[in-house]
Scaffold this motif. Structure first.
Motif, PDB file in Angstrom:
ATOM      1  N   GLU A  39       0.834  -1.204   0.000  1.00  0.00           N
ATOM      2  CA  GLU A  39       0.000   0.000   0.000  1.00  0.00           C
ATOM      3  C   GLU A  39       0.873   1.260   0.000  1.00  0.00           C
ATOM      4  N   VAL A  63      -5.640  10.628  -1.035  1.00  0.00           N
ATOM      5  CA  VAL A  63      -5.632   9.294  -0.425  1.00  0.00           C
ATOM      6  C   VAL A  63      -6.636   9.208   0.723  1.00  0.00           C
ATOM      7  N   GLN A  64      -6.630  10.183   1.621  1.00  0.00           N
ATOM      8  CA  GLN A  64      -7.505  10.116   2.793  1.00  0.00           C
ATOM      9  C   GLN A  64      -8.928  10.600   2.515  1.00  0.00           C
ATOM     10  N   GLU A  65      -9.156  11.283   1.399  1.00  0.00           N
ATOM     11  CA  GLU A  65     -10.494  11.809   1.110  1.00  0.00           C
ATOM     12  C   GLU A  65     -11.196  11.094  -0.040  1.00  0.00           C
ATOM     13  N   HIS A  66     -10.485  10.887  -1.169  1.00  0.00           N
ATOM     14  CA  HIS A  66     -11.160  10.448  -2.385  1.00  0.00           C
ATOM     15  C   HIS A  66     -10.926   8.992  -2.781  1.00  0.00           C
ATOM     16  N   THR A  68     -10.513   6.307  -0.658  1.00  0.00           N
ATOM     17  CA  THR A  68     -10.601   5.493   0.557  1.00  0.00           C
ATOM     18  C   THR A  68     -11.064   4.073   0.254  1.00  0.00           C
ATOM     19  N   ASP A  69     -11.690   3.854  -0.912  1.00  0.00           N
ATOM     20  CA  ASP A  69     -12.076   2.494  -1.273  1.00  0.00           C
ATOM     21  C   ASP A  69     -10.848   1.628  -1.564  1.00  0.00           C
ATOM     22  N   PRO A  72      -8.641   1.656   2.716  1.00  0.00           N
ATOM     23  CA  PRO A  72      -9.631   1.905   3.781  1.00  0.00           C
ATOM     24  C   PRO A  72      -9.006   2.270   5.124  1.00  0.00           C
ATOM     25  N   THR A  74      -5.957   4.157   6.651  1.00  0.00           N
ATOM     26  CA  THR A  74      -4.789   5.006   6.431  1.00  0.00           C
ATOM     27  C   THR A  74      -4.267   5.498   7.767  1.00  0.00           C
TER      28      THR A  74
END
Length: 195
Positions: A39, A63-66, A68-69, A72, A74
């Protein structure tokens, strides 16, 4: 690909007894990372493909907003920068073994500087003491390393090498592992080299 490579890398390290041994008498201050090596490597590659210039903005906003799928679980940005150090060797091996392009007969070579610190701080800098060196390039004097790259006309990376800053740009061309997979013409600024 990164996940498969990291599993193979971990098996190789354990099978050959290269895994770092932990001293059980000492307390363990750091928890095991929540994110896998694959990852972390994937996020580092995505950053270079994203168009962002600042990794912190990319990590927090993308990464943390858009996405996340895809990721999951972070960690904070500060923790991620700590974890990046743990995957340097697997990341370089992954790029060398899995991400290189194919030689098409026309290759281009160039180098760029990797500045360690400002020139005013050279005498105070301790992290790369004895490894980094003073060098000169078209942008003036610097302290650090040089990154030498070879790519084809489709902008695919064929080979790379990091040297101390005082190494001549033509010196890596004498290293057979740097140019072994090349055929045809190699073009560089001030360099005409045919194999």
């Amino acid at each position: 690909m990164a996940d498969d490579f990291c599993k193979l890398y971990d098996r190789f390290i354990k099978a050959n007894g290269l895994a770092p041994k932990r001293d059980k008498s000492k307390r363990k201050y750091h928890r095991d990372p929540k994110m896998s090596s694959a990852e972390i490597i994937t996020i580092m590659i995505l950053f270079h493909l994203s168009g962002y210039k600042c990794f912190k903005h990319f990590y927090i906003n993308e990464v943390q907003e858009h996405i996340t799928d895809m990721f999951p679980v972070t960690v904070s940005y500060n923790r991620f920068t700590e974890l990046e150090r743990t995957v340097v060797i697997p990341f370089i091996l992954f790029v060398k073994k899995c991400c290189m392009g194919k030689c098409t007969g026309i290759s281009f070579v160039d180098s760029t500087l990797l500045r360690v610190c400002r020139n005013q701080r050279i005498h105070m800098h301790k992290v790369f003491k004895g490894i980094a060196q003073r060098g000169q390039c078209s942008m003036g004097w610097f302290y650090g390393f040089k990154l030498h790259l070879i790519c084809n006309e489709m902008e695919e990376l064929l080979s790379f090498m990091v040297t101390p800053g005082n190494v001549d740009d033509r010196e890596p061309l004498k290293n057979k592992t740097f140019v072994e997979q090349l055929s045809g013409k190699l073009v560089g600024a001030g360099v005409g080299f045919q194999q």
